[in-house]
Design a protein around this motif. Sequence first.
Motif, PDB file in Angstrom:
ATOM      1  N   LEU A 248       0.838  -1.203   0.000  1.00  0.00           N
ATOM      2  CA  LEU A 248       0.000   0.000   0.000  1.00  0.00           C
ATOM      3  C   LEU A 248       0.870   1.250   0.000  1.00  0.00           C
ATOM      4  CD1 LEU A 248      -2.707  -1.049   2.605  1.00  0.00           C
ATOM      5  CD2 LEU A 248      -2.862  -1.160   0.121  1.00  0.00           C
ATOM      6  N   LYS A 249       0.330   2.309  -0.578  1.00  0.00           N
ATOM      7  CA  LYS A 249       1.048   3.578  -0.620  1.00  0.00           C
ATOM      8  C   LYS A 249       0.484   4.534   0.422  1.00  0.00           C
ATOM      9  CE  LYS A 249       2.335   3.426  -5.527  1.00  0.00           C
ATOM     10  NZ  LYS A 249       2.220   4.129  -6.837  1.00  0.00           N
ATOM     11  N   VAL A 250       1.396   5.242   1.092  1.00  0.00           N
ATOM     12  CA  VAL A 250       1.021   6.291   2.040  1.00  0.00           C
ATOM     13  C   VAL A 250       1.415   7.621   1.409  1.00  0.00           C
ATOM     14  CG1 VAL A 250       1.387   7.211   4.368  1.00  0.00           C
ATOM     15  CG2 VAL A 250       1.440   4.726   3.997  1.00  0.00           C
ATOM     16  N   PRO A 251       0.478   8.553   1.242  1.00  0.00           N
ATOM     17  CA  PRO A 251      -0.903   8.573   1.762  1.00  0.00           C
ATOM     18  C   PRO A 251      -1.968   8.168   0.755  1.00  0.00           C
ATOM     19  CG  PRO A 251      -0.322  10.759   1.051  1.00  0.00           C
ATOM     20  CD  PRO A 251       0.875   9.880   0.733  1.00  0.00           C
ATOM     21  N   GLU A 252      -1.576   7.766  -0.469  1.00  0.00           N
ATOM     22  CA  GLU A 252      -2.574   7.500  -1.514  1.00  0.00           C
ATOM     23  C   GLU A 252      -3.605   6.459  -1.093  1.00  0.00           C
ATOM     24  OE1 GLU A 252       1.186   8.937  -3.555  1.00  0.00           O
ATOM     25  OE2 GLU A 252       0.650   7.595  -1.905  1.00  0.00           O
ATOM     26  N   ASP A 253      -3.140   5.360  -0.510  1.00  0.00           N
ATOM     27  CA  ASP A 253      -4.064   4.292  -0.100  1.00  0.00           C
ATOM     28  C   ASP A 253      -4.547   4.461   1.336  1.00  0.00           C
ATOM     29  OD1 ASP A 253      -3.894   2.892  -2.574  1.00  0.00           O
ATOM     30  OD2 ASP A 253      -1.947   2.112  -1.963  1.00  0.00           O
ATOM     31  N   MET A 254      -3.684   4.970   2.189  1.00  0.00           N
ATOM     32  CA  MET A 254      -4.071   5.204   3.581  1.00  0.00           C
ATOM     33  C   MET A 254      -3.216   6.324   4.162  1.00  0.00           C
ATOM     34  SD  MET A 254      -4.649   2.383   6.650  1.00  0.00           S
ATOM     35  CE  MET A 254      -5.526   1.265   5.554  1.00  0.00           C
ATOM     36  N   SER A 255      -3.859   7.265   4.823  1.00  0.00           N
ATOM     37  CA  SER A 255      -3.149   8.376   5.455  1.00  0.00           C
ATOM     38  C   SER A 255      -2.757   8.014   6.882  1.00  0.00           C
ATOM     39  CB  SER A 255      -4.022   9.635   5.471  1.00  0.00           C
ATOM     40  OG  SER A 255      -4.241  10.116   4.153  1.00  0.00           O
ATOM     41  N   VAL A 256      -1.695   8.657   7.374  1.00  0.00           N
ATOM     42  CA  VAL A 256      -1.215   8.413   8.731  1.00  0.00           C
ATOM     43  C   VAL A 256      -0.835   9.742   9.370  1.00  0.00           C
ATOM     44  CG1 VAL A 256       0.499   7.257  10.188  1.00  0.00           C
ATOM     45  CG2 VAL A 256      -0.317   6.132   8.091  1.00  0.00           C
ATOM     46  N   ILE A 257      -1.266   9.940  10.619  1.00  0.00           N
ATOM     47  CA  ILE A 257      -0.917  11.145  11.380  1.00  0.00           C
ATOM     48  C   ILE A 257      -0.672  10.737  12.826  1.00  0.00           C
ATOM     49  CG2 ILE A 257      -3.283  11.783  12.081  1.00  0.00           C
ATOM     50  CD1 ILE A 257      -2.517  14.723  11.472  1.00  0.00           C
ATOM     51  N   SER A 258       0.055  11.550  13.559  1.00  0.00           N
ATOM     52  CA  SER A 258       0.348  11.183  14.954  1.00  0.00           C
ATOM     53  C   SER A 258       0.643  12.415  15.785  1.00  0.00           C
ATOM     54  CB  SER A 258       1.528  10.204  15.002  1.00  0.00           C
ATOM     55  OG  SER A 258       2.663  10.777  14.385  1.00  0.00           O
ATOM     56  N   VAL A 259       1.199  12.187  16.988  1.00  0.00           N
ATOM     57  CA  VAL A 259       1.576  13.267  17.902  1.00  0.00           C
ATOM     58  C   VAL A 259       2.995  13.004  18.385  1.00  0.00           C
ATOM     59  CG1 VAL A 259       1.081  14.415  20.104  1.00  0.00           C
ATOM     60  CG2 VAL A 259      -0.800  13.564  18.694  1.00  0.00           C
ATOM     61  N   ASP A 260       3.805  14.036  18.460  1.00  0.00           N
ATOM     62  CA  ASP A 260       5.140  14.048  19.077  1.00  0.00           C
ATOM     63  C   ASP A 260       6.106  14.937  18.305  1.00  0.00           C
ATOM     64  OD1 ASP A 260       4.628  12.467  21.269  1.00  0.00           O
ATOM     65  OD2 ASP A 260       5.287  10.608  20.318  1.00  0.00           O
ATOM     66  N   ASN A 261       6.312  14.597  17.014  1.00  0.00           N
ATOM     67  CA  ASN A 261       7.312  15.261  16.169  1.00  0.00           C
ATOM     68  C   ASN A 261       8.741  14.953  16.622  1.00  0.00           C
ATOM     69  OD1 ASN A 261       8.009  16.797  13.880  1.00  0.00           O
ATOM     70  ND2 ASN A 261       8.380  18.613  15.138  1.00  0.00           N
ATOM     71  N   ILE A 262       9.050  13.654  16.741  1.00  0.00           N
ATOM     72  CA  ILE A 262      10.428  13.251  16.992  1.00  0.00           C
ATOM     73  C   ILE A 262      11.242  13.476  15.719  1.00  0.00           C
ATOM     74  CG2 ILE A 262       9.750  11.559  18.736  1.00  0.00           C
ATOM     75  CD1 ILE A 262      10.138   9.363  16.638  1.00  0.00           C
ATOM     76  N   ARG A 263      12.553  13.440  15.824  1.00  0.00           N
ATOM     77  CA  ARG A 263      13.423  13.695  14.671  1.00  0.00           C
ATOM     78  C   ARG A 263      13.136  12.729  13.524  1.00  0.00           C
ATOM     79  NH1 ARG A 263      18.756  12.843  15.145  1.00  0.00           N
ATOM     80  NH2 ARG A 263      19.212  14.259  13.430  1.00  0.00           N
ATOM     81  N   MET A 264      12.829  11.480  13.845  1.00  0.00           N
ATOM     82  CA  MET A 264      12.581  10.467  12.829  1.00  0.00           C
ATOM     83  C   MET A 264      11.362  10.784  11.967  1.00  0.00           C
ATOM     84  SD  MET A 264      14.022   7.744  11.719  1.00  0.00           S
ATOM     85  CE  MET A 264      15.061   7.268  13.093  1.00  0.00           C
ATOM     86  N   ALA A 265      10.447  11.622  12.468  1.00  0.00           N
ATOM     87  CA  ALA A 265       9.229  11.940  11.722  1.00  0.00           C
ATOM     88  C   ALA A 265       9.544  12.608  10.382  1.00  0.00           C
ATOM     89  CB  ALA A 265       8.322  12.845  12.559  1.00  0.00           C
ATOM     90  N   SER A 266      10.604  13.390  10.335  1.00  0.00           N
ATOM     91  CA  SER A 266      10.969  14.049   9.075  1.00  0.00           C
ATOM     92  C   SER A 266      11.952  13.213   8.252  1.00  0.00           C
ATOM     93  CB  SER A 266      11.587  15.423   9.357  1.00  0.00           C
ATOM     94  OG  SER A 266      12.759  15.294  10.131  1.00  0.00           O
ATOM     95  N   MET A 267      12.449  12.110   8.819  1.00  0.00           N
ATOM     96  CA  MET A 267      13.406  11.253   8.111  1.00  0.00           C
ATOM     97  C   MET A 267      12.719  10.112   7.360  1.00  0.00           C
ATOM     98  SD  MET A 267      16.366  10.893  11.012  1.00  0.00           S
ATOM     99  CE  MET A 267      17.072  12.330  11.820  1.00  0.00           C
ATOM    100  N   VAL A 268      11.577   9.637   7.893  1.00  0.00           N
ATOM    101  CA  VAL A 268      10.853   8.544   7.260  1.00  0.00           C
ATOM    102  C   VAL A 268      10.254   9.049   5.941  1.00  0.00           C
ATOM    103  CG1 VAL A 268       8.618   9.025   8.383  1.00  0.00           C
ATOM    104  CG2 VAL A 268       9.205   6.680   7.761  1.00  0.00           C
ATOM    105  N   ARG A 269      10.004   8.132   5.012  1.00  0.00           N
ATOM    106  CA  ARG A 269       9.376   8.493   3.746  1.00  0.00           C
ATOM    107  C   ARG A 269       8.094   7.697   3.567  1.00  0.00           C
ATOM    108  NH1 ARG A 269      12.282  11.891   4.570  1.00  0.00           N
ATOM    109  NH2 ARG A 269      13.796  12.958   3.244  1.00  0.00           N
ATOM    110  N   PRO A 270       6.934   8.357   3.326  1.00  0.00           N
ATOM    111  CA  PRO A 270       6.822   9.815   3.259  1.00  0.00           C
ATOM    112  C   PRO A 270       7.033  10.444   4.636  1.00  0.00           C
ATOM    113  CG  PRO A 270       4.646   8.844   3.308  1.00  0.00           C
ATOM    114  CD  PRO A 270       5.614   7.695   3.206  1.00  0.00           C
ATOM    115  N   GLN A 271       7.418  11.711   4.627  1.00  0.00           N
ATOM    116  CA  GLN A 271       7.596  12.403   5.898  1.00  0.00           C
ATOM    117  C   GLN A 271       6.261  12.464   6.644  1.00  0.00           C
ATOM    118  OE1 GLN A 271       9.360  16.091   4.367  1.00  0.00           O
ATOM    119  NE2 GLN A 271      11.282  15.506   5.354  1.00  0.00           N
ATOM    120  N   LEU A 272       6.339  12.303   7.948  1.00  0.00           N
ATOM    121  CA  LEU A 272       5.142  12.116   8.773  1.00  0.00           C
ATOM    122  C   LEU A 272       4.510  13.443   9.182  1.00  0.00           C
ATOM    123  CD1 LEU A 272       3.332  10.124  10.382  1.00  0.00           C
ATOM    124  CD2 LEU A 272       5.007  10.282  12.239  1.00  0.00           C
ATOM    125  N   THR A 273       3.223  13.576   8.883  1.00  0.00           N
ATOM    126  CA  THR A 273       2.443  14.697   9.408  1.00  0.00           C
ATOM    127  C   THR A 273       2.137  14.396  10.876  1.00  0.00           C
ATOM    128  OG1 THR A 273       1.454  15.204   7.262  1.00  0.00           O
ATOM    129  CG2 THR A 273       0.273  15.979   9.220  1.00  0.00           C
TER     130      THR A 273
END
Length: 322
Positions: A248-273
């Motif tokens: 599955l593709k993110v966000p085309e097939d399923m979107s993901v969001i969370s809380v915190d904003n750790i450094r890894m959030a901007s390193m993962v692909r796609p970058q995490l909202t």
Amino acid sequence: MATVSRVVNNNPNVKPQTRKKVFEAIERLGYRPNAVARGLASKKTTTVGVVIPDISNSIFSEVARGIEDIANMYHYNIILCNADKKKEKEIRVINTLLEKQVDGLLFMGGVVTDEHIQAFKTSAVPIVLCATTDENNTIASVDIDHEKAAFDAVNHLIANGHRDIAMISGTLQDPANGFARYQGYKKALEAAGIPLREEYVRIGNYRYESGLEVTKHFLELSERPTAIFAATDEMAIGAIHTLQDNGLKVPEDMSVISVDNIRMASMVRPQLTTVAMPMYDIGAVAMRLLTKLMNKETKDASEQMQVILPHEVIHRNSVAHR
């Protein structure tokens, strides 16, 4: 002894030649001031104890940075103790730090139980909760509004056309964090007139691995959600990887969001909202509040204060409009 004490403490009332002789003796003998003796004399150790639930979690390491920077600014030393998210160990560490005559105590991000409260009550020094609160707000604390942060995250999904929204929650036995974020999820759905579906809520343990596992459950549902709200970034990243592992593709097939904003959030692909917790600021403000309480610059410790810092939605690439 008095002359050496004046030299070591930079008292100006010492003749230059005497100061020179003392420093030469200090260097020759390898002398170090006795911090324990100083503490007995002044009734202060200029040391603060910090209890951290999981030192491997990047959230807490960022909070600890804020604590240490402000501690250095005010000339306090830090004793940092990792408690492995075990209540018994936390209580033991708290008591050990108090026995070591710390001037103050910071308890970082964990569930504050009645046993914790009892341990805190035996303390003669100020205590500040950091990235958590006790259920009745009886202890000074610095945190964000976790319920509102979760509400804003889910509302962002709803604003982008999502109605089938699943949640990977933290433990509901954690009122300051897990339960509060679940309540935010629930209230955002209610506000939008979206019914809560039990099969769309699963409990994780805040870590990456539980995000991997819980997302497998969502993929097995006959009616899959179109979006996942994870209570932490680590669980969200686990969710993204499970989705990708299943083609599955993110966000085309399923979107993901969370809380915190750790450094890894901007390193993962796609970058995490995600909704950003000001982790460094939480640590810095908590330490500054503790210095005020230790030095009686502000209200007495019995007149507790709760400081709520602002959060914000960080728009990246893991949420799509439907």
